[in-house]
Write an enzyme that holds these catalytic residues in place. Structure first.
Site, mmCIF file in Angstrom:
data_model
loop_
_atom_site.group_PDB
_atom_site.id
_atom_site.type_symbol
_atom_site.label_atom_id
_atom_site.label_comp_id
_atom_site.label_asym_id
_atom_site.label_seq_id
_atom_site.Cartn_x
_atom_site.Cartn_y
_atom_site.Cartn_z
ATOM 1 N N LYS A 66 83.269 98.463 -0.455
ATOM 2 C CA LYS A 66 84.340 97.663 -1.064
ATOM 3 C C LYS A 66 83.790 96.315 -1.542
ATOM 4 C CE LYS A 66 88.259 98.538 -1.237
ATOM 5 N NZ LYS A 66 89.098 99.290 -2.218
ATOM 6 N N THR A 118 89.844 94.517 0.370
ATOM 7 C CA THR A 118 90.208 94.421 1.782
ATOM 8 C C THR A 118 89.560 93.205 2.445
ATOM 9 O OG1 THR A 118 89.768 95.490 3.916
ATOM 10 C CG2 THR A 118 88.344 96.119 2.134
ATOM 11 N N ASP A 119 90.184 92.736 3.520
ATOM 12 C CA ASP A 119 89.584 91.625 4.280
ATOM 13 C C ASP A 119 88.286 92.050 4.982
ATOM 14 O OD1 ASP A 119 90.681 93.221 6.299
ATOM 15 O OD2 ASP A 119 91.831 91.614 7.246
ATOM 16 N N GLU A 120 88.059 93.377 5.065
ATOM 17 C CA GLU A 120 86.871 93.848 5.794
ATOM 18 C C GLU A 120 85.564 93.457 5.103
ATOM 19 O OE1 GLU A 120 87.151 97.663 7.672
ATOM 20 O OE2 GLU A 120 89.329 97.642 7.539
ATOM 21 N N TYR A 136 81.995 101.511 4.805
ATOM 22 C CA TYR A 136 83.239 101.340 4.029
ATOM 23 C C TYR A 136 83.332 99.918 3.480
ATOM 24 C CZ TYR A 136 88.170 100.073 3.344
ATOM 25 O OH TYR A 136 89.349 99.554 2.838
HETATM 26 P P1 NAD Z 1 94.356 106.205 1.447
HETATM 27 O O1 NAD Z 1 93.092 106.761 2.015
HETATM 28 O O2 NAD Z 1 95.651 106.492 2.135
HETATM 29 O O3 NAD Z 1 94.531 106.704 -0.066
HETATM 30 C C1 NAD Z 1 93.475 106.734 -0.972
HETATM 31 C C2 NAD Z 1 93.924 107.546 -2.182
HETATM 32 O O4 NAD Z 1 92.848 107.526 -3.146
HETATM 33 C C3 NAD Z 1 94.213 109.015 -1.893
HETATM 34 O O5 NAD Z 1 95.397 109.406 -2.541
HETATM 35 C C4 NAD Z 1 93.017 109.750 -2.476
HETATM 36 O O6 NAD Z 1 93.301 111.066 -2.892
HETATM 37 C C5 NAD Z 1 92.659 108.846 -3.646
HETATM 38 N N1 NAD Z 1 91.252 108.974 -4.062
HETATM 39 C C6 NAD Z 1 90.149 108.968 -3.272
HETATM 40 N N2 NAD Z 1 89.036 109.130 -4.033
HETATM 41 C C7 NAD Z 1 89.447 109.212 -5.325
HETATM 42 C C8 NAD Z 1 88.782 109.350 -6.565
HETATM 43 N N3 NAD Z 1 87.449 109.452 -6.626
HETATM 44 N N4 NAD Z 1 89.509 109.388 -7.700
HETATM 45 C C9 NAD Z 1 90.877 109.291 -7.651
HETATM 46 N N5 NAD Z 1 91.565 109.178 -6.500
HETATM 47 C C10 NAD Z 1 90.860 109.123 -5.358
HETATM 48 O O7 NAD Z 1 94.095 104.645 1.319
HETATM 49 P P2 NAD Z 1 95.114 103.416 1.497
HETATM 50 O O8 NAD Z 1 95.167 103.037 2.914
HETATM 51 O O9 NAD Z 1 96.356 103.708 0.736
HETATM 52 O O10 NAD Z 1 94.291 102.270 0.739
HETATM 53 C C11 NAD Z 1 94.447 102.062 -0.664
HETATM 54 C C12 NAD Z 1 93.544 100.935 -1.095
HETATM 55 O O11 NAD Z 1 93.873 99.745 -0.379
HETATM 56 C C13 NAD Z 1 92.062 101.195 -0.815
HETATM 57 O O12 NAD Z 1 91.320 100.729 -1.902
HETATM 58 C C14 NAD Z 1 91.771 100.380 0.440
HETATM 59 O O13 NAD Z 1 90.429 99.954 0.455
HETATM 60 C C15 NAD Z 1 92.721 99.213 0.255
HETATM 61 N N6 NAD Z 1 93.198 98.562 1.486
HETATM 62 C C16 NAD Z 1 93.771 99.311 2.484
HETATM 63 C C17 NAD Z 1 94.261 98.671 3.617
HETATM 64 C C18 NAD Z 1 94.935 99.452 4.731
HETATM 65 O O14 NAD Z 1 95.280 98.866 5.762
HETATM 66 N N7 NAD Z 1 95.185 100.735 4.581
HETATM 67 C C19 NAD Z 1 94.155 97.282 3.730
HETATM 68 C C20 NAD Z 1 93.574 96.551 2.698
HETATM 69 C C21 NAD Z 1 93.106 97.214 1.566
HETATM 70 P P1 TYD Z 2 91.795 101.492 11.706
HETATM 71 O O1 TYD Z 2 93.252 101.852 11.631
HETATM 72 O O2 TYD Z 2 90.773 102.553 11.554
HETATM 73 O O3 TYD Z 2 91.588 100.297 10.662
HETATM 74 P P2 TYD Z 2 90.292 99.330 10.426
HETATM 75 O O4 TYD Z 2 89.140 99.849 11.187
HETATM 76 O O5 TYD Z 2 90.110 99.481 8.953
HETATM 77 O O6 TYD Z 2 90.759 97.974 10.850
HETATM 78 O O7 TYD Z 2 91.535 100.782 13.107
HETATM 79 C C1 TYD Z 2 92.261 99.621 13.508
HETATM 80 C C2 TYD Z 2 91.695 99.185 14.848
HETATM 81 O O8 TYD Z 2 92.007 100.197 15.818
HETATM 82 C C3 TYD Z 2 90.181 99.049 14.878
HETATM 83 O O9 TYD Z 2 89.815 97.955 15.716
HETATM 84 C C4 TYD Z 2 89.701 100.349 15.491
HETATM 85 C C5 TYD Z 2 90.822 100.687 16.443
HETATM 86 N N1 TYD Z 2 91.033 102.133 16.707
HETATM 87 C C6 TYD Z 2 91.054 102.601 18.034
HETATM 88 O O10 TYD Z 2 90.895 101.833 19.004
HETATM 89 N N2 TYD Z 2 91.252 103.941 18.242
HETATM 90 C C7 TYD Z 2 91.415 104.821 17.222
HETATM 91 O O11 TYD Z 2 91.567 106.053 17.485
HETATM 92 C C8 TYD Z 2 91.406 104.316 15.865
HETATM 93 C C9 TYD Z 2 91.575 105.244 14.685
HETATM 94 C C10 TYD Z 2 91.223 102.971 15.668
#
Ligand code: NAD
Ligand code: TYD
Length: 336
Positions: free
Chosen positions: A153, A124-126, A149
């Protein structure tokens, strides 16, 4: 190709599996998922019966399960599995360290022993921390994670790097910006605000609402991972971004306007601890070297996404009411 996808029952993983099987009819996927609160087999209902797809209920931090699957011959591991929500990591970092760091190390170790030819770490970019107020994250930006988090990562990314440098494991890291689209767990900004607004409940804006995220439609992220899988160079890092910077207030207004809901639903609440102000990604490397670029325009893809939550009310209502957990447990039992 035969892929091991981890975390495939979550938001991006389930979109990736659907995308990948559509794009590559000859390939097959094993999905290893622990089914935490965020894992939902209902996300994959439409492909449950596909002969090219197999679900395994298990933990990436369990060496025996991982090694059993990798011994069987797999062409690539794509690691989506993670604890992924910043607010939960602030409340309790422990599961983040276990899954995101220890789990990744176990996947790496088993991949090394079984000589897996491709390993993709979905990061992630985070990991880069917060950008204020100008500039873009490049692959060379320093790692400055601010939440537990992000720190977990970043730690996983360093382990991936070490397995490439020390053991020549052909691993690649992708670092993507914030995704949106169907099947996103309604604790993240966009699905939370859309589903709250649809239920005429307040949308909780942290702090002044001026934090900025760079938004990318999930299918564009899936295509970027597929591109990296096919064309990426081992040992490299690829940033993936949407070039769509929006404040949280702008996102809130877009959602309320599309849904025709009143401004009175906006509720300003206490800021998140350590809240990163701005993320913005420079994706030049993946564009120039691998030829990827986003296909979806934000204005169209956000409409499409909101429409999906309107059309799939049952999906998110079952999550929000807690009903889906029970049905997941029954499905898991019938799978075992
Ligand atoms: P999510 O929370 O929706 O899904 C995570 C999945 O991982 C779930 O199905 C969960 O059951 C499974 N999981 C958790 N712990 C586990 C374990 N120990 N063993 C096996 N499975 C396990 O997450 P997401 O938003 O789909 O993100 C997926 C990946 O992409 C993550 O690695 C996250 O860091 C990365 N990512 C997410 C975003 C975003 O905007 N959502 C952006 C950049 C990167
Ligand atoms: P989020 O979807 O949790 O993603 P990330 O923190 O990984 O970027 O949050 C996106 C942005 O929205 C972040 O600046 C936090 C803000 N946010 C709120 O203002 N209210 C909320 O209830 C949530 C969940 C997030």
């Amino acid at each position: 190709m035969r892929l091991l996808v981890t975390g495939g029952a979550g938001f991006i993983g389930s979109n990736f599996i659907r995308f990948y099987l559509r794009e590559h009819p000859e390939d097959s996927i094993i999905n290893l998922d622990k089914l935490t609160y965020a894992g939902n087999l209902e996300n994959l209902k439409d492909i449950e019966g596909d002969a090219r797809y197999q679900f395994i209920h298990g933990d990436i931090a369990d060496f025996n399960v991982v090694d059993f699957l990798l011994k069987d011959g797999v062409d690539a591991v794509i690691n989506f599995a993670a604890e992924s929500h910043v607010d939960r990591s602030i409340n309790d970092p422990s599961p983040f360290l276990r899954t995101n760091i220890a789990g990744t190390q176990i996947l790496l170790e088993s991949s090394r022993r079984n000589k897996i030819p491709r390993f993709i770490q979905v990061s992630t970019d985070e990991v880069y921390g917060s950008l204020e107020p100008i500039g873009l994250f490049t692959e060379r930006s320093a790692l400055r994670p601010n939440s537990p988090y992000a720190a977990s990562k970043a730690s996983a990314d360093l382990l991936v790097r070490s397995y490439f440098k020390t053991y020549n494991l052909p691993a690649i890291i992708t670092r993507c910006s914030n995704n949106y689209g169907p099947y996103q767990f309604p604790e993240k900004l966009i699905p939370l605000f859309v589903t709250n607004a649809l239920s005429d409940e307040p949308v909780t804006i942290y702090g002044d609402g001026l934090n900025i995220r760079d938004w990318l439609y999930v299918d564009d992220h899936c295509r970027a991972i597929d591109t990296v899988l096919k064309k990426g160079k081992a040992g490299e890092i690829y940033n993936i971004g949407g070039n769509t910077e929006k404040t949280n207030l702008e996102i809130t207004d877009i959602i309320l306007n599309i849904l025709n809901k009143p401004q009175s639903l906006k509720k300003f609440v206490k800021d998140r601890q350590g809240h990163d102000r701005r993320y913005a990604i420079d994706s030049t490397k993946i564009k120039m070297e691998l030829g990827w670029e986003p296909k979806y325009k934000f204005e169209e893809a956000i409409q499409k996404t909101i429409q999906w939550y309107i059309d799939n009310r049952e999906w998110w209502e079952r999550i929000k009411s807690g009903e889906y957990r029970l049905s997941n447990e029954q499905r898991v039992q019938s799978n075992e």
